[in-house]
Design a protein around this motif. Structure first.
Motif, PDB file in Angstrom:
ATOM      1  N   GLN A  72       0.411  -1.300  -0.126  1.00 44.47           N
ATOM      2  CA  GLN A  72       0.020  -0.119   0.164  1.00 44.47           C
ATOM      3  C   GLN A  72       1.055   1.197  -0.211  1.00 44.47           C
ATOM      4  OE1 GLN A  72      -2.499  -0.089   3.567  1.00 44.47           O
ATOM      5  NE2 GLN A  72      -0.240  -0.034   5.060  1.00 44.47           N
ATOM      6  N   PHE A  73       1.944   1.193   0.338  1.00 39.73           N
ATOM      7  CA  PHE A  73       3.076   2.509   0.793  1.00 39.73           C
ATOM      8  C   PHE A  73       3.348   2.404  -0.520  1.00 39.73           C
ATOM      9  CE2 PHE A  73       2.867   1.266   5.603  1.00 39.73           C
ATOM     10  CZ  PHE A  73       2.611   2.571   5.530  1.00 39.73           C
ATOM     11  N   VAL A  74       4.213   1.463  -1.288  1.00 38.70           N
ATOM     12  CA  VAL A  74       4.375   1.575  -2.512  1.00 38.70           C
ATOM     13  C   VAL A  74       3.330   1.888  -3.365  1.00 38.70           C
ATOM     14  CG1 VAL A  74       4.755   0.485  -4.822  1.00 38.70           C
ATOM     15  CG2 VAL A  74       6.153  -0.864  -2.717  1.00 38.70           C
ATOM     16  N   ARG A  75       1.650   1.992  -3.467  1.00 41.04           N
ATOM     17  CA  ARG A  75       0.726   2.524  -4.404  1.00 41.04           C
ATOM     18  C   ARG A  75       0.767   3.881  -4.671  1.00 41.04           C
ATOM     19  NH1 ARG A  75      -1.442  -1.960  -3.314  1.00 41.04           N
ATOM     20  NH2 ARG A  75      -2.555  -1.592  -1.564  1.00 41.04           N
ATOM     21  N   ASN A  76       1.106   4.776  -2.223  1.00 35.20           N
ATOM     22  CA  ASN A  76       0.779   5.378  -1.999  1.00 35.20           C
ATOM     23  C   ASN A  76       1.784   6.446  -3.001  1.00 35.20           C
ATOM     24  OD1 ASN A  76      -1.960   5.352  -1.476  1.00 35.20           O
ATOM     25  ND2 ASN A  76      -0.295   4.721   0.983  1.00 35.20           N
ATOM     26  N   PHE A  77       3.087   5.664  -2.869  1.00 36.91           N
ATOM     27  CA  PHE A  77       4.293   6.699  -3.497  1.00 36.91           C
ATOM     28  C   PHE A  77       4.055   7.141  -4.730  1.00 36.91           C
ATOM     29  CE2 PHE A  77       6.776   5.033   1.012  1.00 36.91           C
ATOM     30  CZ  PHE A  77       5.974   5.696   1.825  1.00 36.91           C
ATOM     31  N   SER A  78       3.944   5.961  -5.469  1.00 36.84           N
ATOM     32  CA  SER A  78       4.242   5.659  -6.570  1.00 36.84           C
ATOM     33  C   SER A  78       3.294   6.830  -7.110  1.00 36.84           C
ATOM     34  CB  SER A  78       3.676   4.715  -7.549  1.00 36.84           C
ATOM     35  OG  SER A  78       4.646   3.692  -6.808  1.00 36.84           O
ATOM     36  N   ALA A  79       1.222   6.196  -7.022  1.00 32.81           N
ATOM     37  CA  ALA A  79       0.443   8.026  -6.841  1.00 32.81           C
ATOM     38  C   ALA A  79       0.989   9.422  -7.241  1.00 32.81           C
ATOM     39  CB  ALA A  79      -0.681   7.810  -5.757  1.00 32.81           C
ATOM     40  N   ASN A  80       1.872   9.573  -5.772  1.00 34.13           N
ATOM     41  CA  ASN A  80       1.989  10.964  -5.550  1.00 34.13           C
ATOM     42  C   ASN A  80       3.238  10.451  -6.505  1.00 34.13           C
ATOM     43  OD1 ASN A  80       0.284  12.078  -3.708  1.00 34.13           O
ATOM     44  ND2 ASN A  80       1.747  10.403  -2.029  1.00 34.13           N
ATOM     45  N   ASN A  81       4.115  10.412  -7.298  1.00 34.36           N
ATOM     46  CA  ASN A  81       5.286  10.252  -7.801  1.00 34.36           C
ATOM     47  C   ASN A  81       6.812  10.837  -7.152  1.00 34.36           C
ATOM     48  OD1 ASN A  81       6.195  10.320 -10.754  1.00 34.36           O
ATOM     49  ND2 ASN A  81       6.446  12.773 -10.592  1.00 34.36           N
ATOM     50  N   TYR A  82       6.724   9.865  -5.827  1.00 38.97           N
ATOM     51  CA  TYR A  82       7.670  10.543  -4.778  1.00 38.97           C
ATOM     52  C   TYR A  82       8.952   9.953  -5.368  1.00 38.97           C
ATOM     53  CZ  TYR A  82       4.310  12.084  -1.293  1.00 38.97           C
ATOM     54  OH  TYR A  82       3.279  12.691  -0.779  1.00 38.97           O
ATOM     55  N   PHE A  83       8.589   8.714  -6.706  1.00 38.14           N
ATOM     56  CA  PHE A  83      10.010   8.265  -6.762  1.00 38.14           C
ATOM     57  C   PHE A  83      10.236   8.627  -8.296  1.00 38.14           C
ATOM     58  CE2 PHE A  83       7.598   4.062  -5.082  1.00 38.14           C
ATOM     59  CZ  PHE A  83       8.397   3.301  -4.380  1.00 38.14           C
ATOM     60  N   ALA A  84      10.060   9.589  -8.912  1.00 43.91           N
ATOM     61  CA  ALA A  84      10.230  10.005  -9.986  1.00 43.91           C
ATOM     62  C   ALA A  84      10.655  11.463  -9.493  1.00 43.91           C
ATOM     63  CB  ALA A  84       9.282   9.856 -10.745  1.00 43.91           C
ATOM     64  N   ASN A  85      10.143  11.524  -8.264  1.00 44.95           N
ATOM     65  CA  ASN A  85      10.506  13.092  -7.816  1.00 44.95           C
ATOM     66  C   ASN A  85      12.154  13.184  -7.089  1.00 44.95           C
ATOM     67  OD1 ASN A  85      11.142  15.954  -7.410  1.00 44.95           O
ATOM     68  ND2 ASN A  85       8.821  16.121  -6.486  1.00 44.95           N
ATOM     69  N   GLU A  86      12.864  13.300  -8.032  1.00 48.91           N
ATOM     70  CA  GLU A  86      14.316  13.174  -6.989  1.00 48.91           C
ATOM     71  C   GLU A  86      14.724  13.935  -5.949  1.00 48.91           C
ATOM     72  OE1 GLU A  86      17.542  12.897  -9.347  1.00 48.91           O
ATOM     73  OE2 GLU A  86      16.656  10.811 -10.060  1.00 48.91           O
ATOM     74  N   GLN A  87      13.400  15.682  -5.900  1.00 47.72           N
ATOM     75  CA  GLN A  87      13.362  16.805  -4.834  1.00 47.72           C
ATOM     76  C   GLN A  87      12.759  16.595  -3.749  1.00 47.72           C
ATOM     77  OE1 GLN A  87      15.717  19.153  -5.995  1.00 47.72           O
ATOM     78  NE2 GLN A  87      16.272  18.138  -7.777  1.00 47.72           N
ATOM     79  N   GLU A  88      11.900  15.948  -3.841  1.00 45.85           N
ATOM     80  CA  GLU A  88      11.402  15.785  -2.851  1.00 45.85           C
ATOM     81  C   GLU A  88      12.015  14.537  -1.594  1.00 45.85           C
ATOM     82  OE1 GLU A  88       8.128  16.760  -0.796  1.00 45.85           O
ATOM     83  OE2 GLU A  88       7.411  17.219  -2.840  1.00 45.85           O
ATOM     84  N   GLU A  89      11.955  15.091  -0.500  1.00 47.82           N
ATOM     85  CA  GLU A  89      12.405  15.067   1.150  1.00 47.82           C
ATOM     86  C   GLU A  89      12.310  14.044   1.607  1.00 47.82           C
ATOM     87  OE1 GLU A  89      15.357  17.337   2.062  1.00 47.82           O
ATOM     88  OE2 GLU A  89      16.669  17.198   0.167  1.00 47.82           O
ATOM     89  N   LEU A  90      10.611  14.111   1.971  1.00 51.02           N
ATOM     90  CA  LEU A  90       9.336  13.467   2.926  1.00 51.02           C
ATOM     91  C   LEU A  90       8.875  13.362   2.308  1.00 51.02           C
ATOM     92  CD1 LEU A  90       9.197  16.565   5.469  1.00 51.02           C
ATOM     93  CD2 LEU A  90      10.639  14.571   5.914  1.00 51.02           C
ATOM     94  N   TRP A  91       8.219  12.615   2.650  1.00 55.82           N
ATOM     95  CA  TRP A  91       7.479  11.605   1.468  1.00 55.82           C
ATOM     96  C   TRP A  91       6.251  11.196   2.428  1.00 55.82           C
ATOM     97  CZ3 TRP A  91      10.071   6.610  -2.028  1.00 55.82           C
ATOM     98  CH2 TRP A  91      10.555   7.796  -2.919  1.00 55.82           C
ATOM     99  N   GLU A  92       4.951  11.202   2.103  1.00 53.26           N
ATOM    100  CA  GLU A  92       3.549  10.928   2.500  1.00 53.26           C
ATOM    101  C   GLU A  92       3.075  10.067   2.727  1.00 53.26           C
ATOM    102  OE1 GLU A  92       0.242  14.046   4.857  1.00 53.26           O
ATOM    103  OE2 GLU A  92       1.563  15.023   3.308  1.00 53.26           O
ATOM    104  N   ALA A  93       2.340   9.203   3.052  1.00 58.17           N
ATOM    105  CA  ALA A  93       1.224   8.131   3.172  1.00 58.17           C
ATOM    106  C   ALA A  93       0.483   8.515   4.221  1.00 58.17           C
ATOM    107  CB  ALA A  93       2.084   6.875   2.793  1.00 58.17           C
ATOM    108  N   GLY A  94      -0.746   8.727   3.712  1.00 59.48           N
ATOM    109  CA  GLY A  94      -1.742   8.287   4.564  1.00 59.48           C
ATOM    110  C   GLY A  94      -1.984   9.613   5.490  1.00 59.48           C
ATOM    111  N   ASN A  95      -1.140   9.518   6.983  1.00 56.94           N
ATOM    112  CA  ASN A  95      -1.443  10.706   7.259  1.00 56.94           C
ATOM    113  C   ASN A  95      -0.068  10.238   8.623  1.00 56.94           C
ATOM    114  OD1 ASN A  95      -3.794  11.256   8.201  1.00 56.94           O
ATOM    115  ND2 ASN A  95      -4.812   9.591   9.489  1.00 56.94           N
TER     116      ASN A  95
END
Length: 439
Positions: free
Chosen positions: A95-118
Motif C-alpha cells: 500500500q505504501f508503494v502504491r501511495n508513493f507511486s501515486a504521488n510520484n515520489y519515486f520519479a521526483n528526486e527533489q522531494e525529501e519528505l514522503w507522505e502516505a496517509g497520515n
C-alpha cells in the motif's frame, strides 16, 4: 496594586513571552536538526549496503541474491529502477508503494519528505553503481520516531524552563523587594515631613537614582525646616519690631489725651510719635518690598549696567551719610565691569550694604567693582562668627542696625539677578561683602 506586585507581574509576563517564543523556535529547530541528522544516517547506511553488495559480487546483476540480502536488513527501503520507473523491491507493505507511486515520489528526486496517509517519512536516495544498472536504493524512516525524540527533548526543555522560570521569579521578587523597600521607607519619611516632625527624619540606604531621590528629599526637608524656622523667627521679630513703635505711639497718645504732659513734653511726644510713625512706615514698606521680591518675578527688568556708573550712583546716595559720619569712602571700578540686572533694584541692594558698612565703619569704607564681582568692606568691628549664617535673614541686625531688613532685601535682589552674596572678614578689620554674578 503595589509597585512590587506590578514589577513582579510585568517581569513574569515578560518571562513567559520570552520562554514561549524561545520554546517555539527551539522546538522547530530541533525537528529540522533531527530530520537532517536522520537523513545523514540513512545516507551512510545506504552507502554501506551498496558497498557491501559490490564487494560480495562486484555487480548487482544477480537480482535474486541482491533482493535476498536487502530483505534480510531490518530497514524500510525500496529498490527502484529509474530506467523502467518501477519498484523492484520493497520491505514495506504494497500500500505504501502504491501511495508513493501515486504521488510520484519515486520519479521526483527533489522531494525529501514522503507522505502516505497520515504518516510522513524521511528519505535518502543512493544511486547504485555502475550507473548503467539504473538502480537506486531508497531508505526511509518514519517521522513518528523523530517526533518521539522531539517530544522527549521538548518535555525536558519545558522542565528546565519551569525550574529556570521559578528561579527567575524568586530572584525578581528579591530584587524588586530590594528596590521597593527604600521607596517604602521614603514614603514613611514623607509622612514624617508632612507632619513636620523634622527631628524624627532618618536617612534611607539606597543606590542609584533612588539615592538621588533620597538625597533630594533630605535636602528638601532640611530646607523646609529652615524655612519654617525662619518664618517663625520672621513673625516673632516682625511682631516685636512693629510692637515697639506702636507701644511708644500709644503711650504718648494716651498721655496727651489725658493731659499728663505739659506743653514741652507734649511737643516732645508729638515729635516722638512722628518719628515712630516714620520708622513704622519704613519697616512696613521694606516688608512689602521683600514680599514683592520673593513673589513677583515680573518686577525685575534686567538690563546691561556699567559698573563704574553704578558705583557713582551708590556714592551719590551715600554722600550725606558719609559727611555726617566723617569717614572716607574709597571706590574703584574695572573698565570691564559690566553687569546684567535690574539697575534700580541692584542700586537699592548696593546702597543697603553700603549704608550698613558706613554705620559700622570707624574711618573708611571701600567699594570695588570688578569683572562679575562687587565688594564692599569697612574697618569696623566686623560680623560676629555666630551671626554670619543668619546675617541675611529678616530682622537679624547688629548693635547699630535699624530695621534688620536691609541685608535681607539685598540678598533677595542679588539672588533674583542671578548672583550670590556672601560675607567674610575684611583686611581693613571689619566686614567684607562679596557679590558675584554668573558670566
Amino acid at each position: 496594586m503595589k509597585l512590587q506586585s506590578q514589577l513582579n507581574l510585568a517581569f513574569t509576563a515578560l518571562l513567559l513571552v520570552i520562554l514561549t517564543v524561545t520554546g517555539y523556535v527551539v522546538y522547530s529547530l530541533i525537528l529540522g536538526m533531527l530530520i537532517d541528522n536522520e537523513r545523514t544516517e540513512l545516507q551512510q547506511k545506504g552507502e554501506l549496503l551498496v558497498q557491501v553488495l559490490n564487494q560480495q559480487d562486484g555487480s548487482v546483476d544477480n537480482m535474486e541474491e541482491f533482493s535476498t540480502f536487502l530483505q534480510e536488513q531490518d530497514l524500510q527501503l525500496f529498490l527502484y529502477d529509474r530506467s523502467q520507473d518501477q519498484v523492484m523491491l520493497s520491505t514495506m507493505p504494497q500500500q505504501f508503494v502504491r501511495n508513493f507511486s501515486a504521488n510520484n515520489y519515486f520519479a521526483n528526486e527533489q522531494e525529501e519528505l514522503w507522505e502516505a496517509g497520515n504518516r510522513k517519512f524521511v528519505t535518502s536516495r543512493i544511486l547504485i553503481y555502475p550507473e548503467r544498472t539504473g538502480l537506486e536504493l531508497v531508505l526511509l524512516t518514519p517521522m513518528t520516531d523523530l517526533h518521539s525524540v522531539q517530544q522527549d527533548f521538548f518535555q525536558r526543555m519545558i522542565l528546565v524552563f519551569i525550574i529556570g522560570g521559578i528561579a527567575a521569579i524568586l530572584l525578581s521578587y528579591l530584587l524588586t523587594n530590594k528596590l521597593v523597600t527604600p521607596l517604602t521607607k521614603l514614603k514613611h519619611q514623607l509622612k514624617i515631613i508632612e507632619k513636620r516632625k523634622f527631628n524624627e527624619i532618618e536617612r534611607v540606604k539606597a543606590t542609584g537614582e533612588i539615592k538621588e531621590v533620597e538625597q533630594g528629599l533630605y535636602d528638601m526637608a532640611t530646607e523646609l525646616e529652615r524655612y519654617m524656622k525662619s518664618q517663625q523667627a520672621f513673625f516673632q521679630n516682625a511682631s516685636h519690631e512693629l510692637k515697639t513703635p506702636l507701644m511708644t505711639i500709644q503711650g504718648y497718645a494716651e498721655g496727651i489725651r489725658d493731659g499728663v504732659f505739659d506743653n514741652d513734653d507734649r511737643e516732645k511726644g508729638l515729635e516722638m510719635m512722628v518719628t515712630e510713625v516714620s520708622r513704622l512706615k519704613t519697616i512696613i514698606n521694606e516688608m512689602i518690598l521683600l514680599a514683592k521680591l520673593d513673589s513677583e518675578q515680573t518686577t525685575y527688568q534686567p538690563e546691561q549696567i556699567n559698573g563704574a556708573e553704578l558705583i557713582e550712583q551708590v556714592l551719590d546716595r551715600a554722600l550725606p551719610l558719609v559727611s555726617d559720619k566723617g569717614i572716607e569712602l574709597h571706590h574703584s571700578a574695572d573698565k570691564h565691569s559690566i553687569f546684567y540686572a535690574d539697575q534700580e533694584k541692584l542700586l537699592r541692594a548696593l546702597s543697603n550694604i553700603t549704608f550698613n558698612a558706613i554705620r559700622h565703619a570707624r574711618s573708611q569704607v571701600a567699594i570695588k567693582a570688578g569683572e562679575n564681582m562687587i565688594t564692599i568692606e569697612d574697618d569696623g568691628e566686623g560680623v560676629p562668627q555666630e551671626l554670619i549664617p543668619h546675617i541675611f535673614h529678616r530682622f537679624v541686625k547688629g548693635k547699630t542696625g535699624e530695621t534688620g531688613l536691609g541685608l535681607a532685601i539685598a540678598r533677595a535682589i542679588v539672588e533674583q539677578s542671578g548672583g550670590k552674596i556672601t560675607v567674610q572678614d575684611s583686611e581693613l578689620g571689619g566686614a567684607k561683602f562679596i557679590i558675584t554674578f554668573h558670566e
